[in-house]
Design an enzyme around this catalytic site. Sequence first.
Site, PDB file in Angstrom:
ATOM      1  N   CYS A 218       0.495   4.810   6.763  1.00 49.04           N
ATOM      2  CA  CYS A 218      -0.343   4.827   7.953  1.00 49.04           C
ATOM      3  C   CYS A 218       0.911   3.839   9.097  1.00 49.04           C
ATOM      4  CB  CYS A 218      -1.476   3.890   8.143  1.00 49.04           C
ATOM      5  SG  CYS A 218      -2.906   5.304   7.115  1.00 49.04           S
TER       6      CYS A 218
ATOM      7  N   CYS B 263     -19.987  -5.577   2.805  1.00 49.58           N
ATOM      8  CA  CYS B 263     -18.540  -4.065   2.760  1.00 49.58           C
ATOM      9  C   CYS B 263     -17.184  -5.074   3.162  1.00 49.58           C
ATOM     10  CB  CYS B 263     -18.828  -4.404   4.725  1.00 49.58           C
ATOM     11  SG  CYS B 263     -17.505  -3.540   5.247  1.00 49.58           S
TER      12      CYS B 263
ATOM     13  N   CYS C 264       1.037   0.225  10.637  1.00 46.45           N
ATOM     14  CA  CYS C 264       0.211  -0.848   9.511  1.00 46.45           C
ATOM     15  C   CYS C 264       1.360  -1.857   8.722  1.00 46.45           C
ATOM     16  CB  CYS C 264      -0.537   0.088   8.572  1.00 46.45           C
ATOM     17  SG  CYS C 264      -1.438  -1.227   6.675  1.00 46.45           S
TER      18      CYS C 264
ATOM     19  N   CYS D 247     -16.372  -9.251   5.861  1.00 47.24           N
ATOM     20  CA  CYS D 247     -15.960  -7.753   4.624  1.00 47.24           C
ATOM     21  C   CYS D 247     -14.740  -8.178   4.089  1.00 47.24           C
ATOM     22  CB  CYS D 247     -16.059  -6.905   6.277  1.00 47.24           C
ATOM     23  SG  CYS D 247     -17.153  -6.777   7.304  1.00 47.24           S
TER      24      CYS D 247
ATOM     25  N   CYS E 107     -19.309   2.567   8.046  1.00 46.26           N
ATOM     26  CA  CYS E 107     -18.882   2.045   8.691  1.00 46.26           C
ATOM     27  C   CYS E 107     -17.054   2.766   9.514  1.00 46.26           C
ATOM     28  CB  CYS E 107     -18.109  -0.160   8.370  1.00 46.26           C
ATOM     29  SG  CYS E 107     -17.488  -0.718   9.562  1.00 46.26           S
TER      30      CYS E 107
ATOM     31  N   CYS F 293       1.202  -1.477  -0.111  1.00 48.41           N
ATOM     32  CA  CYS F 293       0.080   0.160  -0.083  1.00 48.41           C
ATOM     33  C   CYS F 293       1.009   1.113   0.236  1.00 48.41           C
ATOM     34  CB  CYS F 293      -0.856  -0.105   1.215  1.00 48.41           C
ATOM     35  SG  CYS F 293      -2.080   1.317   1.186  1.00 48.41           S
TER      36      CYS F 293
ATOM     37  N   ARG G  36     -18.133  -2.385  16.903  1.00 45.53           N
ATOM     38  CA  ARG G  36     -17.520  -2.947  17.504  1.00 45.53           C
ATOM     39  C   ARG G  36     -16.335  -3.428  17.971  1.00 45.53           C
ATOM     40  NH1 ARG G  36     -17.549  -3.708  11.604  1.00 45.53           N
ATOM     41  NH2 ARG G  36     -19.473  -4.546  11.787  1.00 45.53           N
TER      42      ARG G  36
HETATM   43  S1  SF4 Z   1      -3.950   1.360   7.049  1.00 44.51           S
HETATM   44 FE1  SF4 Z   1      -2.712   0.007   5.998  1.00 44.51          FE
HETATM   45  S2  SF4 Z   1      -3.641  -0.794   4.162  1.00 44.51           S
HETATM   46 FE2  SF4 Z   1      -4.755   1.172   4.912  1.00 44.51          FE
HETATM   47  S3  SF4 Z   1      -4.641   2.601   3.699  1.00 44.51           S
HETATM   48 FE3  SF4 Z   1      -2.770   2.592   5.413  1.00 44.51          FE
HETATM   49  S4  SF4 Z   1      -1.004   2.243   5.000  1.00 44.51           S
HETATM   50 FE4  SF4 Z   1      -2.847   1.222   3.376  1.00 44.51          FE
END
Ligand code: SF4
Length: 319
Positions: free
Chosen positions: A58, A129, A61, A98, A189, A54, A261
Amino acid sequence: MKELRNDWALAEVEALFALPFNDLLFQAHTLHRKNFNPNQVQVSSLLNIKTGACPEDCSYCSQSSKYDTGLEREKLMEVDAVLKQAQEAKDKGATRFCMGAAWRNPTDKSLDKVIPMIQGVKAMGLETCVTLGMLTQEQAFTLKEAGLDYYNHNIDTSKENYSNVITTRSFQDRLNTLESVQNADIHVCSGGILGLGEGQTDRASMLRSLANLEKHPDSVPLNLLVPIPGTPFEAIEPPTESEFVRTIAVARLMMPKSVVRLSAGRTEMGEALQALCFFAGANSIFYGDQLLTTDNPDTNTDQILFERLGINQQLLNSH
Ligand code: SF4
């Protein structure tokens, strides 16, 4: 007092957080009982349909391409394989399925590949979802047409703490997608994660942003960060257990008809903590051994927990 409000001031939310723990829990549970059967918990199942690589950053993550977490990248799954997993989840009692893809946003071409998954899961009688990243208004309409019931798009943390966690998009980007989803009449959600270096004011601010949306999210997932080695937040201080329960209780008070949740982080929670969360107003969990890329209690452990607490796993017809 109007029951469903979307005009919360930050000071009011902070005052809820500041209540003595037992008073807060009593108020939250009383309201919970008024709107829901307190002994029913809705069960959802989550499948990662595209893993890793990705472009977002974040800080928590495992799927971000910016960090070396050792996660194996997988491209978008085939429709048949997704439907097989959905059937297995249904057989184990899930009522909603989901599907998550690690994208910043889907291209129209990739969206075309997700559509038959939504249609197939829906045809099994499960609620559908997806979580695919940021959407344009047009893409939200396309998903609605395909029969999508819910779109997951978490706001993660407070507006104030956002840039300490993610720099590749803004808090406003998240709100824009939520608006497109609500305009398309798809259930929202949206929740967040605790343990992103936030303080109590941030938690109050995050819940305020959710409750002050034009319409409350139908589901509010509250996650406890599972620190992932290799990410910037691998050694971050977790919130205390009472802070986590308080956040559930305040979410219940502010969004009395939303399903709250308990999401990631349940493997770290003992029986008593989860029981307190259900008392405070949580009434949904994710079921299955894996939650995207982090561990989740296995289904048998959850069955035992539910039996001990006298909880029925059921579909809530609250929305
Ligand atoms: S949480 Fe992870 S998968 Fe989702 S947008 Fe951020 S880096 Fe990408």
